[in-house]
Scaffold this motif. Structure first.
Motif, short mmCIF file in Angstrom:
data_model
loop_
_atom_site.label_atom_id
_atom_site.label_comp_id
_atom_site.label_asym_id
_atom_site.label_seq_id
_atom_site.Cartn_x
_atom_site.Cartn_y
_atom_site.Cartn_z
N UNK A 130 0.85 -1.19 0.00
CA UNK A 130 0.00 0.00 0.00
C UNK A 130 0.88 1.24 0.00
N UNK A 131 0.83 1.99 -1.08
CA UNK A 131 1.59 3.23 -1.16
C UNK A 131 2.63 3.22 -2.25
N UNK A 132 2.94 4.42 -2.75
CA UNK A 132 3.96 4.62 -3.78
C UNK A 132 4.30 6.10 -3.83
N UNK A 133 5.42 6.42 -4.45
CA UNK A 133 5.82 7.82 -4.57
C UNK A 133 4.89 8.60 -5.49
N UNK A 134 4.21 7.90 -6.40
CA UNK A 134 3.34 8.57 -7.36
C UNK A 134 2.00 9.00 -6.76
N UNK A 135 1.65 8.46 -5.59
CA UNK A 135 0.36 8.78 -4.98
C UNK A 135 0.28 10.21 -4.50
N UNK A 136 -0.92 10.65 -4.19
CA UNK A 136 -1.09 12.00 -3.68
C UNK A 136 -2.54 12.43 -3.66
N UNK A 137 -2.75 13.67 -3.27
CA UNK A 137 -4.07 14.29 -3.29
C UNK A 137 -4.07 15.29 -4.44
N UNK A 138 -5.08 15.21 -5.27
CA UNK A 138 -5.19 16.06 -6.45
C UNK A 138 -6.43 16.94 -6.34
N UNK A 139 -6.33 18.14 -6.92
CA UNK A 139 -7.43 19.11 -6.88
C UNK A 139 -7.78 19.54 -8.30
N UNK A 140 -9.08 19.64 -8.57
CA UNK A 140 -9.56 20.16 -9.86
C UNK A 140 -10.52 21.30 -9.59
N UNK A 141 -10.37 22.37 -10.33
CA UNK A 141 -11.28 23.52 -10.21
C UNK A 141 -12.15 23.68 -11.45
N UNK A 142 -12.04 22.71 -12.40
CA UNK A 142 -12.81 22.82 -13.64
C UNK A 142 -13.64 21.57 -13.93
N UNK A 143 -14.12 20.93 -12.87
CA UNK A 143 -14.98 19.76 -13.06
C UNK A 143 -14.25 18.49 -13.43
N UNK A 144 -12.94 18.45 -13.24
CA UNK A 144 -12.17 17.24 -13.51
C UNK A 144 -11.45 17.21 -14.84
N UNK A 145 -11.49 18.29 -15.60
CA UNK A 145 -10.75 18.32 -16.87
C UNK A 145 -9.25 18.41 -16.63
N UNK A 146 -8.83 19.15 -15.60
CA UNK A 146 -7.42 19.32 -15.27
C UNK A 146 -7.23 19.09 -13.77
N UNK A 147 -6.11 18.47 -13.41
CA UNK A 147 -5.83 18.13 -12.01
C UNK A 147 -4.46 18.66 -11.63
N UNK A 148 -4.35 19.14 -10.38
CA UNK A 148 -3.10 19.62 -9.82
C UNK A 148 -2.79 18.81 -8.58
N UNK A 149 -1.56 18.27 -8.51
CA UNK A 149 -1.15 17.51 -7.33
C UNK A 149 -0.79 18.49 -6.22
#
Length: 90
Positions: free
Chosen positions: A17-36
């Motif tokens: 369980x877990x990897x360096x690639x994981x994280x919390x992502x945020x989108x402000x445009x309904x999921x078209x673009x994501x920022x870690x």
């Protein structure tokens, strides 16, 4: 909108369980673009995470994060600049 991403693998002899690639992502445009998100989050091993938005203060976000021993945390995210603080600072 927030999303948590982590790597998990279950076999009869082990659980990963877990990897360096994981994280919390945020989108402000309904999921078209994501920022870690970064700043106060575990940067080495990021495991399962849960995110909750406070009903009393909708601009406050909490996250419970599985990480390497000693680096797992509960973080509180406030409005701009939206840096995360470790639970030891709360």
């Amino acid at each position: 909108m927030f999303a948590c991403l982590w790597h998990a693998q279950r076999k009869p002899w082990t659980i990963v369980s877990g990897a360096k690639e994981g994280g919390i992502y945020k989108s402000t445009d309904g999921g078209d673009n994501w920022t870690k998100l970064a700043g106060g989050l575990p940067s080495d091993l990021f495991g399962r995470a849960n995110v909750a938005i406070s009903n009393a203060m909708p601009n406050r976000i909490y996250a419970l994060i599985e990480a390497k021993p000693g680096s797992g945390c509960i973080v509180r995210k406030m409005p701009a600049p939206l840096d995360l603080v470790n639970s030891s600072a709360i």
